[in-house]
Design a protein around this motif. Structure first.
Motif, mmCIF file in Angstrom:
data_model
loop_
_atom_site.group_PDB
_atom_site.id
_atom_site.type_symbol
_atom_site.label_atom_id
_atom_site.label_comp_id
_atom_site.label_asym_id
_atom_site.label_seq_id
_atom_site.Cartn_x
_atom_site.Cartn_y
_atom_site.Cartn_z
ATOM 1 N N GLU A 1 0.874 -1.312 0.111
ATOM 2 C CA GLU A 1 0.121 0.232 0.028
ATOM 3 C C GLU A 1 0.686 1.159 0.162
ATOM 4 O O GLU A 1 0.411 2.275 -0.716
ATOM 5 N N HIS A 2 1.935 1.190 0.823
ATOM 6 C CA HIS A 2 2.752 2.585 0.984
ATOM 7 C C HIS A 2 3.764 2.638 -0.276
ATOM 8 O O HIS A 2 4.305 3.669 -0.850
ATOM 9 N N HIS A 3 4.274 1.444 -0.878
ATOM 10 C CA HIS A 3 5.401 1.516 -1.722
ATOM 11 C C HIS A 3 4.971 1.126 -3.229
ATOM 12 O O HIS A 3 5.940 1.393 -4.213
ATOM 13 N N LEU A 4 4.050 0.458 -3.403
ATOM 14 C CA LEU A 4 3.626 -0.368 -4.874
ATOM 15 C C LEU A 4 2.627 0.143 -5.466
ATOM 16 O O LEU A 4 2.622 0.525 -6.719
ATOM 17 N N ARG A 5 1.400 0.329 -4.681
ATOM 18 C CA ARG A 5 0.143 0.564 -5.347
ATOM 19 C C ARG A 5 0.099 1.925 -6.224
ATOM 20 O O ARG A 5 -0.234 1.924 -7.412
ATOM 21 N N ALA A 6 0.543 2.748 -5.809
ATOM 22 C CA ALA A 6 0.759 3.992 -6.472
ATOM 23 C C ALA A 6 1.535 4.307 -7.628
ATOM 24 O O ALA A 6 1.340 4.921 -8.725
ATOM 25 N N VAL A 7 2.635 3.354 -7.796
ATOM 26 C CA VAL A 7 3.657 3.516 -8.959
ATOM 27 C C VAL A 7 3.730 2.176 -9.482
ATOM 28 O O VAL A 7 4.605 2.109 -10.339
ATOM 29 N N ALA A 8 2.892 1.418 -9.468
ATOM 30 C CA ALA A 8 2.829 0.192 -10.310
ATOM 31 C C ALA A 8 2.662 0.340 -11.879
ATOM 32 O O ALA A 8 3.052 -0.613 -12.624
#
Length: 380
Positions: free
Chosen positions: A27-34
């Motif tokens: 949620e913190h490191h992957l969702r927004a930049v996938a």
């Protein structure tokens, strides 16, 4: 633990805590930049460092340099694949390299590399396949010539995960003049050594893969160098429940995207979720993913228990999970209609990524053959 509070009997508290940690990481490191697919190698380095900082890469390493068991690997790969196949591939590649170094390497080699792989200081993929040697690794032509205490490797390796971003490669090569499995050994090649060249491969999914060219590159042999194919086969088998977990994670994401879209998209005056065909699709997809998840966790539990049937169960789980994931993504895209074909949309990305699951870590056909041979052998 399920929403009803029922505890999965295959998992211990440490595995449930790990699942929560991976979810938070995603949620913190992957969702927004996938969706960022511009530079997969740079992204892989970044994700690898983050996994190390969070202590998650240690879940792919054996003790004393990590805390991996089969269920931990499965839970980590399932959780990462839900958000990003790139992140899951980084984790999986490190796990395979670590398993080979742990099982085949000398004590000095294990201490030199396993701690660095676990901390995130080094990325260490495995280079096995070649342009003319994929599933049949006995056809490998990469040559290792003796040069004092070292070796000089020459040849081309294809479909190398993290090619260009690695600090060390575990390479399969053979002694000059040998054929088939005879003469094959595993070697460690420094990623920055002279004679190492990288040619990126642009696959349908934006993943960090490429060709590794070796032109007299200096290398050290991993351990004694004997029975290399057997060591590779055992490592793939040990990590197979994790491959099934990765497929479950990607399939679960596809299902969630389908459900979300069905609830908000309206056609003919009502939400897609109100149509009987949509409900059947969602029910079938959910059932297949849940069945595959149960198979995968059971296989991992058997592996941790050292059960003889662990390999057979892992093969069945890998087959069920990758097929279920492929169907889940296809159905999710169909429910999205033309919106699912838009480049950069989540289901479009999942559609491209899902296809690789039936090829990675052994093709579906090879897994089927191995599983069938095991069943037939046990009943002769």
């Amino acid at each position: 633990m399920s929403e009803s509070g029922i505890v999965d009997p295959h998992l211990q508290e440490v595995h449930r805590e790990l699942a929560a940690s991976v979810r938070e990481f995603g949620e913190h490191h992957l969702r927004a930049v996938a969706r960022d697919e511009k530079d997969p190698v740079a992204r892989a380095r970044e994700v690898g460092a983050l996994l190390g900082e969070e202590g998650l890469r240690a879940q792919a390493r054996p003790a004393p340099f990590g805390s991996a068991d089969a269920r931990s690997v499965l839970i980590a790969r399932e959780g990462l694949a839900y958000f990003s196949q790139l992140a899951e591939m980084v984790f999986a590649a490190q796990g395979l390299a670590s398993h080979l170094i742990e099982s085949a390497g000398t004590e000095i080699q294990r201490r030199r590399w396993l701690r660095s792989l676990a901390s995130g200081a080094v990325l260490g993929p495995v280079a096995l396949a070649e342009p003319d040697a994929g599933s049949d690794l006995s056809a490998v032509r990469c040559v290792a010539e003796k040069d004092g205490p070292l070796f000089r490797l020459s040849g081309v390796k294809s479909w190398v995960t993290l090619a260009g971003g690695a600090g060390v490669y575990v390479v399969l090569a053979r002694a000059p003049g040998t054929e088939k499995a005879d003469g094959l050994s595993l070697f460690l090649v420094d990623g920055g050594a002279d004679g190492v060249a990288i040619q990126p491969i642009e696959a349908i999914a934006a993943l960090p893969v490429g060709e590794l060219g070796l032109d007299g590159a200096s290398a050290v042999r991993l351990g004694s160098g004997t029975r290399a194919l057997r060591q590779v086969s055992r490592s793939f088998e040990a990590l197979r429940p994790g491959a099934a977990g990765a497929a479950c994670g990607l399939g679960a994401r596809a299902l969630d995207e389908a459900v979300r879209h069905a609830l908000v998209r309206r056609q003919f005056g009502r939400a897609l979720a109100g149509f009987q065909a949509t409900k059947m699709t969602i029910a079938e997809t959910y059932s297949a993913i849940e069945a595959a998840r149960c198979l995968a966790r059971h296989a991992a539990w058997l592996a941790d228990a050292g059960a003889e049937e662990a390999g057979r169960a892992a093969g069945a789980a890998r087959l069920a999970a990758t097929e279920a994931a492929g169907r889940a993504v296809d159905r999710a895209l169909q429910l999205h209609g033309a919106q699912g074909l838009v480049r950069g949309s989540t289901v479009e990305r999942l559609f491209r990524e899902a296809r690789a699951l039936r090829l990675r870590e052994g093709t579906t056909e090879m897994v089927r053959l191995e599983l069938a041979e095991t069943i037939l052998k046990e009943n002769r």
